[in-house]
Design an enzyme around this catalytic site. Structure first.
Site, PDB file in Angstrom:
ATOM      1  N   GLY A 206       0.877  -1.145  -0.187  1.00  0.00           N
ATOM      2  CA  GLY A 206      -0.003   0.179   0.087  1.00  0.00           C
ATOM      3  C   GLY A 206       0.800   1.186  -0.152  1.00  0.00           C
TER       4      GLY A 206
ATOM      5  N   ASN B  17       1.491   3.100  -2.506  1.00  0.00           N
ATOM      6  CA  ASN B  17       1.026   3.996  -3.332  1.00  0.00           C
ATOM      7  C   ASN B  17      -0.439   4.546  -2.659  1.00  0.00           C
ATOM      8  OD1 ASN B  17       1.629   4.454  -6.295  1.00  0.00           O
ATOM      9  ND2 ASN B  17       1.885   2.107  -5.867  1.00  0.00           N
TER      10      ASN B  17
ATOM     11  N   ARG C 186      -6.077  -8.044  -9.176  1.00  0.00           N
ATOM     12  CA  ARG C 186      -7.074  -8.740  -9.842  1.00  0.00           C
ATOM     13  C   ARG C 186      -7.568  -8.113 -10.779  1.00  0.00           C
ATOM     14  NH1 ARG C 186      -9.427 -13.169  -6.783  1.00  0.00           N
ATOM     15  NH2 ARG C 186      -8.044 -13.376  -4.936  1.00  0.00           N
TER      16      ARG C 186
ATOM     17  N   ASN D 222      -6.109   2.897 -12.291  1.00  0.00           N
ATOM     18  CA  ASN D 222      -5.269   1.841 -11.832  1.00  0.00           C
ATOM     19  C   ASN D 222      -3.782   2.313 -12.094  1.00  0.00           C
ATOM     20  OD1 ASN D 222      -4.200  -0.765 -11.258  1.00  0.00           O
ATOM     21  ND2 ASN D 222      -3.551  -0.982 -13.471  1.00  0.00           N
TER      22      ASN D 222
ATOM     23  N   HIS E 160      -0.208   1.330 -12.952  1.00  0.00           N
ATOM     24  CA  HIS E 160       0.736   0.338 -13.541  1.00  0.00           C
ATOM     25  C   HIS E 160       2.228   0.636 -13.677  1.00  0.00           C
ATOM     26  CE1 HIS E 160       1.318  -3.478 -16.006  1.00  0.00           C
ATOM     27  NE2 HIS E 160       2.093  -2.674 -16.689  1.00  0.00           N
TER      28      HIS E 160
HETATM   29  C1  GAR Z   1       2.748  -1.192  -7.697  1.00  0.00           C
HETATM   30  O1  GAR Z   1       4.179  -0.932  -8.154  1.00  0.00           O
HETATM   31  C2  GAR Z   1       1.980  -1.221  -8.934  1.00  0.00           C
HETATM   32  O2  GAR Z   1       2.139  -0.392  -9.959  1.00  0.00           O
HETATM   33  C3  GAR Z   1       1.933  -2.548  -9.060  1.00  0.00           C
HETATM   34  O3  GAR Z   1       1.864  -3.152  -7.650  1.00  0.00           O
HETATM   35  C4  GAR Z   1       2.484  -2.540  -6.765  1.00  0.00           C
HETATM   36  C5  GAR Z   1       1.905  -2.190  -5.614  1.00  0.00           C
HETATM   37  O4  GAR Z   1       2.679  -1.458  -4.687  1.00  0.00           O
HETATM   38  N1  GAR Z   1       0.638  -2.812  -9.611  1.00  0.00           N
HETATM   39  C6  GAR Z   1       0.561  -3.716 -10.562  1.00  0.00           C
HETATM   40  O5  GAR Z   1       1.634  -4.609 -11.107  1.00  0.00           O
HETATM   41  C7  GAR Z   1      -0.768  -4.027 -11.200  1.00  0.00           C
HETATM   42  N2  GAR Z   1      -0.721  -5.107 -12.480  1.00  0.00           N
HETATM   43  P1  GAR Z   1       2.095  -0.912  -3.326  1.00  0.00           P
HETATM   44  O6  GAR Z   1       0.957  -1.759  -2.725  1.00  0.00           O
HETATM   45  O7  GAR Z   1       3.163  -0.305  -2.466  1.00  0.00           O
HETATM   46  O8  GAR Z   1       1.156   0.201  -3.571  1.00  0.00           O
END
Ligand code: GAR
Length: 213
Positions: A21, A23, A102, A118, A120
């Site tokens: 989490g 982000n 998901r 989202n 990415h």
């Molecule tokens: C982030 O780097 C995000 O871009 C990626 O998961 C991570 C979550 O980090 N998302 C994906 O790969 C989606 N396809 P966080 O839990 O520290 O925010």
């Protein structure tokens, strides 16, 4: 999402995440700093002990674990309905996927049409899917990055709101590269949400137009 208005009420955001989490934290920080006019109404995870739920509790934000079983990689059926009823209960206007691992299916896409974002960890349309920083490194690109986009029925194919580039360095490992991409993610998500909260985002086909008037 069209008209700009400084007196708008805070945008009501629901954050969905499966992991640490970071982000989500960047969004919490932007709200607290007063640079993002939004309120996180709830944080929901499909992973019972995800750290994102601890962050929610620490900041006094309603936190919910909602199982997405029996599916492993998508949100559909009864589980999708459970998510939707919680999102409605909290009055969410926008769903922010922050490491929610998901695929979002028709029911939620229709209920929140154009209102699911989202992040990415790649410069889409390159390297959709999982562990995109590894894909970029293994492919040998010199520039990686991150993308905030509106979610549509494809995987990582929706209209792009913000992208930030990250150079790949000679000695990068997947871990060092992902860490630097995350630094940019933590700027990109609050930036995209700020544009949305100020009513500056509109769609022209699959092109996102940003109104800076
Ligand atoms: C982030 O780097 C995000 O871009 C990626 O998961 C991570 C979550 O980090 N998302 C994906 O790969 C989606 N396809 P966080 O839990 O520290 O925010």
């Amino acid at each position: 999402m069209q008209q700009s208005n400084k007196n708008r009420p805070p945008l009501k955001i629901a954050v969905l995440g499966s992991g640490k989490g970071s982000n989500c934290q960047s969004i919490i920080d932007a709200i607290r700093a007063g640079t993002l006019n939004a309120r996180i109404v709830c944080i929901i995870s499909d992973v019972k002990n995800a750290f994102i739920l601890e962050r929610a509790q620490k900041h006094g934000i309603p936190a919910e674990y909602i199982s997405a079983a029996p599916f492993k990689t998508k949100l559909e059926g009864k589980a999708e309905q459970n998510y939707l009823s919680e999102l409605r209960k909290y009055g969410a206007e926008v769903i922010v996927l922050a490491g929610f691992m998901r695929i979002i299916k028709k029911g939620m896409l229709e209920a929140f049409a154009g209102r699911i974002l989202n992040i990415h960890p790649a410069l889409l349309p390159a390297f959709p899917g999982v562990e995109s920083w590894k894909q970029a490194l293994n492919y040998g690109t010199k520039i990686a990055g991150c993308t905030v986009h509106i979610v549509n029925e494809g995987t990582d194919t929706g209209p792009i709101i913000v992208q930030r580039a990250v150079p790949i360095l000679e000695n990068d490992t997947p871990e060092t590269l992902h860490a630097r991409i995350q630094v940019e993610e933590h700027k990109a998500y609050p930036e995209a949400l700020k544009l949305l909260s100020e009513g500056r985002v509109s769609l022209d086909g699959r092109r996102v137009k940003i109104n800076m008037d």
